[in-house]
Design a protein around this motif. Structure first.
Motif, PDB file in Angstrom:
ATOM      1  N   ARG A  95       0.810  -1.220   0.000  1.00 33.44           N
ATOM      2  CA  ARG A  95       0.000   0.000   0.000  1.00 33.44           C
ATOM      3  C   ARG A  95       0.841   1.266   0.000  1.00 33.44           C
ATOM      4  O   ARG A  95       0.394   2.301  -0.486  1.00 33.44           O
ATOM      5  CB  ARG A  95      -0.939  -0.010   1.203  1.00 33.44           C
ATOM      6  CG  ARG A  95      -0.232   0.016   2.551  1.00 33.44           C
ATOM      7  CD  ARG A  95      -1.215  -0.108   3.686  1.00 33.44           C
ATOM      8  NE  ARG A  95      -0.524  -0.182   4.976  1.00 33.44           N
ATOM      9  CZ  ARG A  95      -1.155  -0.400   6.131  1.00 33.44           C
ATOM     10  NH1 ARG A  95      -2.460  -0.584   6.145  1.00 33.44           N
ATOM     11  NH2 ARG A  95      -0.472  -0.455   7.259  1.00 33.44           N
ATOM     12  N   HIS A  96       2.085   1.192   0.517  1.00 32.08           N
ATOM     13  CA  HIS A  96       2.894   2.407   0.548  1.00 32.08           C
ATOM     14  C   HIS A  96       3.393   2.809  -0.841  1.00 32.08           C
ATOM     15  O   HIS A  96       3.947   3.893  -1.015  1.00 32.08           O
ATOM     16  CB  HIS A  96       4.076   2.274   1.531  1.00 32.08           C
ATOM     17  CG  HIS A  96       4.995   1.114   1.249  1.00 32.08           C
ATOM     18  ND1 HIS A  96       4.885  -0.081   1.905  1.00 32.08           N
ATOM     19  CD2 HIS A  96       6.027   0.986   0.396  1.00 32.08           C
ATOM     20  CE1 HIS A  96       5.826  -0.913   1.475  1.00 32.08           C
ATOM     21  NE2 HIS A  96       6.531  -0.281   0.557  1.00 32.08           N
ATOM     22  N   LYS A  98       1.297   3.354  -3.069  1.00 37.01           N
ATOM     23  CA  LYS A  98       0.215   4.285  -3.403  1.00 37.01           C
ATOM     24  C   LYS A  98      -0.438   3.998  -4.756  1.00 37.01           C
ATOM     25  O   LYS A  98      -0.864   4.913  -5.453  1.00 37.01           O
ATOM     26  CB  LYS A  98       0.726   5.737  -3.382  1.00 37.01           C
ATOM     27  CG  LYS A  98       1.221   6.200  -2.019  1.00 37.01           C
ATOM     28  CD  LYS A  98       0.101   6.188  -0.992  1.00 37.01           C
ATOM     29  CE  LYS A  98       0.566   6.708   0.358  1.00 37.01           C
ATOM     30  NZ  LYS A  98      -0.483   6.635   1.387  1.00 37.01           N
ATOM     31  N   LYS A 100      -3.695   2.291  -6.808  1.00 34.84           N
ATOM     32  CA  LYS A 100      -5.104   2.082  -6.509  1.00 34.84           C
ATOM     33  C   LYS A 100      -5.520   0.676  -6.929  1.00 34.84           C
ATOM     34  O   LYS A 100      -5.112   0.186  -7.981  1.00 34.84           O
ATOM     35  CB  LYS A 100      -5.965   3.116  -7.241  1.00 34.84           C
ATOM     36  CG  LYS A 100      -5.795   4.536  -6.731  1.00 34.84           C
ATOM     37  CD  LYS A 100      -6.733   5.485  -7.466  1.00 34.84           C
ATOM     38  CE  LYS A 100      -6.594   6.911  -6.933  1.00 34.84           C
ATOM     39  NZ  LYS A 100      -7.507   7.858  -7.650  1.00 34.84           N
ATOM     40  N   ASN A 101      -6.332   0.038  -6.102  1.00 35.80           N
ATOM     41  CA  ASN A 101      -6.868  -1.268  -6.462  1.00 35.80           C
ATOM     42  C   ASN A 101      -7.671  -1.160  -7.755  1.00 35.80           C
ATOM     43  O   ASN A 101      -8.419  -0.208  -7.956  1.00 35.80           O
ATOM     44  CB  ASN A 101      -7.770  -1.809  -5.354  1.00 35.80           C
ATOM     45  CG  ASN A 101      -6.968  -2.484  -4.252  1.00 35.80           C
ATOM     46  OD1 ASN A 101      -6.079  -3.289  -4.535  1.00 35.80           O
ATOM     47  ND2 ASN A 101      -7.264  -2.164  -3.012  1.00 35.80           N
ATOM     48  N   THR A 107      -3.491  -4.210  -3.968  1.00 36.46           N
ATOM     49  CA  THR A 107      -2.612  -3.608  -2.965  1.00 36.46           C
ATOM     50  C   THR A 107      -2.656  -4.439  -1.690  1.00 36.46           C
ATOM     51  O   THR A 107      -3.704  -4.928  -1.282  1.00 36.46           O
ATOM     52  CB  THR A 107      -3.033  -2.164  -2.648  1.00 36.46           C
ATOM     53  OG1 THR A 107      -4.380  -2.146  -2.162  1.00 36.46           O
ATOM     54  CG2 THR A 107      -2.945  -1.300  -3.892  1.00 36.46           C
ATOM     55  N   THR A 108      -1.495  -4.611  -1.071  1.00 35.89           N
ATOM     56  CA  THR A 108      -1.370  -5.376   0.167  1.00 35.89           C
ATOM     57  C   THR A 108      -0.893  -4.466   1.288  1.00 35.89           C
ATOM     58  O   THR A 108      -0.410  -3.360   1.036  1.00 35.89           O
ATOM     59  CB  THR A 108      -0.380  -6.538  -0.017  1.00 35.89           C
ATOM     60  OG1 THR A 108       0.915  -5.997  -0.354  1.00 35.89           O
ATOM     61  CG2 THR A 108      -0.834  -7.460  -1.135  1.00 35.89           C
ATOM     62  N   LYS A 109      -0.998  -4.952   2.520  1.00 34.67           N
ATOM     63  CA  LYS A 109      -0.614  -4.128   3.668  1.00 34.67           C
ATOM     64  C   LYS A 109       0.883  -4.085   3.902  1.00 34.67           C
ATOM     65  O   LYS A 109       1.338  -3.579   4.914  1.00 34.67           O
ATOM     66  CB  LYS A 109      -1.324  -4.636   4.918  1.00 34.67           C
ATOM     67  CG  LYS A 109      -2.808  -4.299   4.931  1.00 34.67           C
ATOM     68  CD  LYS A 109      -3.401  -4.496   6.297  1.00 34.67           C
ATOM     69  CE  LYS A 109      -4.832  -3.994   6.328  1.00 34.67           C
ATOM     70  NZ  LYS A 109      -5.444  -4.134   7.660  1.00 34.67           N
ATOM     71  N   GLU A 241       4.449   4.978   5.782  1.00 38.23           N
ATOM     72  CA  GLU A 241       3.971   3.649   6.158  1.00 38.23           C
ATOM     73  C   GLU A 241       4.197   3.387   7.645  1.00 38.23           C
ATOM     74  O   GLU A 241       3.364   2.775   8.317  1.00 38.23           O
ATOM     75  CB  GLU A 241       4.683   2.583   5.313  1.00 38.23           C
ATOM     76  CG  GLU A 241       4.257   1.155   5.606  1.00 38.23           C
ATOM     77  CD  GLU A 241       2.816   0.853   5.237  1.00 38.23           C
ATOM     78  OE1 GLU A 241       2.334  -0.243   5.580  1.00 38.23           O
ATOM     79  OE2 GLU A 241       2.151   1.709   4.603  1.00 38.23           O
ATOM     80  N   THR A 244       1.454   4.952   9.539  1.00 36.13           N
ATOM     81  CA  THR A 244       0.224   4.158   9.439  1.00 36.13           C
ATOM     82  C   THR A 244       0.266   2.969  10.383  1.00 36.13           C
ATOM     83  O   THR A 244      -0.714   2.670  11.077  1.00 36.13           O
ATOM     84  CB  THR A 244       0.027   3.669   7.993  1.00 36.13           C
ATOM     85  OG1 THR A 244      -0.049   4.798   7.125  1.00 36.13           O
ATOM     86  CG2 THR A 244      -1.246   2.852   7.860  1.00 36.13           C
ATOM     87  N   GLU A 285      -1.696 -11.872   3.682  1.00 31.26           N
ATOM     88  CA  GLU A 285      -1.664 -11.135   2.428  1.00 31.26           C
ATOM     89  C   GLU A 285      -1.195 -12.004   1.257  1.00 31.26           C
ATOM     90  O   GLU A 285      -1.702 -11.886   0.138  1.00 31.26           O
ATOM     91  CB  GLU A 285      -0.785  -9.890   2.537  1.00 31.26           C
ATOM     92  CG  GLU A 285      -1.375  -8.775   3.397  1.00 31.26           C
ATOM     93  CD  GLU A 285      -2.637  -8.180   2.802  1.00 31.26           C
ATOM     94  OE1 GLU A 285      -3.628  -8.907   2.667  1.00 31.26           O
ATOM     95  OE2 GLU A 285      -2.627  -6.988   2.476  1.00 31.26           O
TER      96      GLU A 285
END
Length: 674
Positions: A95-96, A98, A100-101, A107-109, A241, A244, A285
């Motif tokens: 996800r970092h 950035k 978009k799905n 996108t994964t964590k 990240e 977050t 994930e």
């Protein structure tokens, strides 16, 4: 069995993500795996087949795309690729990054990691993971050692420091000299069993990979303190990240002058308890990514999808053929779409649940052609298109490039003979002949291709364009020709000079033995000056001349006409109006060039042809038709109708085209069932 090829640059973090995917695949489905190291000359065996090509690291991207094209496999990049994203079928990115799905992006964590195999109650060590020099943080050796000193004061745990390939040698040496009670673990050591035994873990902030590996243990994770670098005009994605993760209560920050102890026994634990749900999401994930990829493979194998490409959908024979084929594919449960610059006929596609993608593919600008190609690749990846069918030259060059980039084959329909002088023109036209098949719309077009482009004419398939004879048929009560006081001539043609309107008006001045009504019907878009010129010329005619705007349905006009005219000054590749008129049992009159002899019924040939641009020949042929008896005209009309049904029925055209598609899909092993 799913066959997967992993492409690696052998960098530790990248390889670990691929290994995490491999483990997750093995838990879900039977797989056969191959590994290719791009640092060697290693290549898959010639007998190999792959369903998925997966690479991690920028240097693997070209190899992944090349092999995916070679094996007609799904291409996947782990982490955001440096090449245009539209080139890949799938992107799995943290996800970092950035992203978009979307249909193409998951996108994964965080980076993909393998599940930890050791239960938490067996953990009894303290571990500090060190990165090193990076573009996100300033490596401060003195500050790092001071923090390690503070953390390792918790003597209830034996402490180790694991270095990475980025850790400065001086840092490791300083720790050995100043903190002799701490064990130093070399960068080449296997970190997994060490993580599995760690009860308290600290990580330097410069490596997201190490951060998530530590979180995989489901133990509290502390983050050392380093000053972040200023990123002019760019975000510090690692720092963001970390913020977050801190908000999600998954990490602790090192705070100066405090004695942090991120362990289950710590008194600080109660106020900063990590969320078990959030940790589980991180651990799973790789499993989620595998489910996503398997679904894509299933869709790719089970769902044929063809995209037709043409300049626009305003109106005309090419456009009508496109609509008819789209309808046929829909009725056979074959997914299809159309790519064009738009037009009034796009609304008809909605009736068949066919999607239209608007691109300026009508443009002949070389830059726009290239941009269109990349846009087409994006559509191919997003919508699972596995066959392209192009119908015009400018879009054909975009299609050719898109085919090269994506590995998706294309066929082209050669609708016209096109100008082919000088050699540069022939090269421009050749894009229509560089696909896996070229469809010639008539025997005349096939002969033209064979004689003009002999080097590229080895994969020609002739599929005549057709008409719907269930629609174009005379009303039962009017199946016999009627005697009429007026001899009606119909000329359905666009108002453009090559259609020969002026020739017809001038020639008819010699036909004075009966009352004649001449009807011009067609589209005048963009040709207003020519339209006015013909109108003015018609004012001096001795016959009645009517002008009718373009009509979607010509059936009643054919039915009322005695003769349907064609007067093209250049040989035509196919005459749709000539076919439609014969289906209506109406006589036709056409110049003896191009495809005329191929599309006119043999019984009608003696009456229906004249020397092109020859007024005397035109009038002689017209006079011959005029003097035929009613019975003879009826017999010839019946034969013409039967000829069209046999050779030019629309269902034959669409069915033969679909059969060609199926052969190509089966040949490329892209579709498992149809």
């Amino acid at each position: 069995m799913i066959s997967i090829c992993f492409v690696t640059d052998n960098k530790t973090g990248h390889r670990k993500q691929l290994e995490a995917l491999e483990c997750a695949f093995k838990e879900q489905v039977p797989i056969a795996t191959s590994w290719i190291d791009i640092n060697t000359d290693q290549q898959p065996s010639s007998e190999s087949t792959f369903d998925i090509l997966i690479g991690a690291g920028h240097s693997t991207h070209k190899a992944v795309l090349s092999l995916a094209k070679q094996y007609q496999a799904l291409s996947c990049s782990v982490m955001s690729p440096s090449l245009p994203h539209g080139l890949f079928d799938a992107i799995i990115a943290p996800r970092h990054d950035k992203l978009k799905n979307s249909e193409r992006v998951l996108t994964t964590k965080g980076p993909l990691i393998k599940k930890s195999a050791i239960a938490s109650d067996t953990r009894s060590e303290g571990l500090i993971l060190l990165g090193g020099q990076s573009k996100h943080f300033i490596w401060d050796e003195e500050k790092i050692i001071k923090q390690i000193t503070t953390i390792s004061q918790d003597d209830s745990l034996p402490w180790s420091v694991s270095c990475s390939r980025r850790t400065p040698v001086s840092t490791a040496q300083a720790i050995q000299q100043q903190l002799s009670h701490i064990k130093i673990i070399e960068a080449t050591a296997d970190i997994e069993p060490i993580l599995a035994s760690a009860k308290s873990i600290w990580v330097s902030p410069d490596s997201i990979n190490m951060m998530y590996e530590a979180l995989n243990t489901q133990e509290p994770v502390g983050v050392l303190q380093l000053k972040s670098k200023r990123r002019i005009l760019r975000r510090n994605k690692v720092l963001n990240e970390l913020k977050t993760l801190e908000q999600e209560n998954l990490i602790f920050r090192y705070i100066e002058d405090k004695a942090p102890a991120p362990s289950h026994n710590s008194k600080h634990q109660s106020s900063h308890a990590p969320s078990s749900e959030a940790q589980s999401a991180i651990i799973n994930e790789a499993e989620r990514a595998v489910h996503w990829l398997l679904k894509k493979v299933e869709q790719r194998k089970a769902a044929p999808h063809v995209a037709q490409i043409l300049p626009a959908l305003h109106g005309g024979g090419v456009e009508r053929g496109t609509i008819e084929l789209a309808e046929h594919l829909s009725s056979n449960h074959i997914k299809s779409s159309v790519i064009s610059s738009g037009g009034k006929l796009t609304k008809e596609l909605n009736l068949f649940n066919v999607r239209h993608h608007t691109l300026p593919v009508h443009s002949k600008n070389p830059v726009r052609i290239i941009l269109n190609a990349f846009a087409m690749v994006r559509l191919i990846k997003e919508h699972g298109i596995n066959l392209l069918h192009v119908r015009s030259r400018a879009p054909a060059w975009s299609t050719l490039l898109a085919s090269k980039l994506s590995g998706v084959p294309y066929v082209a329909t050669f609708h016209g003979v096109y100008g082919h002088q000088p050699a540069a023109k022939r090269f421009y036209n050749s894009a229509m002949l560089r696909g896996v098949r070229t469809i010639a719309v008539s025997q005349f077009v096939e002969r033209h291709i064979q004689s003009t482009y002999p080097a590229l004419a080895n994969h020609i398939v002739t599929i005549n364009r057709g008409v719907d004879t269930h629609f174009f048929k005379p009303a039962q009560e009017q199946s016999q020709p009627k005697e009429k006081e007026v001899f009606t001539l119909l000329m359905p043609a666009r108002f453009t000079r090559l259609k020969g309107h002026a020739f017809v008006l001038k020639a008819l001045e010699q036909f004075n033995n009966t009352r004649v009504e001449l009807i011009f019907i067609g589209d005048k878009t963009g040709k207003d000056d020519y339209y006015k010129e013909i109108q003015k010329l018609s004012e001096s005619s001795c016959h009645t001349v009517r002008f009718v705007e373009h009509q979607k349905n010509l059936q009643p006009f054919y039915e009322n006409a005695d003769v349907v005219l064609s007067a093209t000054t250049k040989p035509e590749s196919f005459g749709r109006t000539i076919i439609e008129a014969q289906a209506m049992k109406t006589f036709v009159l056409a110049p003896d060039h191009g495809t005329s002899r191929d599309i006119i019924a043999p019984e009608l040939i003696p009456y229906a042809l004249y020397k092109a641009q020859n007024e005397s020949s035109f009038i002689a042929a017209l006079q011959k038709i005029y003097t035929l008896s009613t019975d003879k005209r009826s017999l010839v009309g019946d034969n013409a109708h039967a000829f069209v049904q046999t050779h030019f029925e629309k269902s034959q055209t669409t069915q033969k085209t679909l059969q060609l598609y199926k052969e190509l899909w089966q040949k490329s092993a892209m579709v498992s069932k149809l």
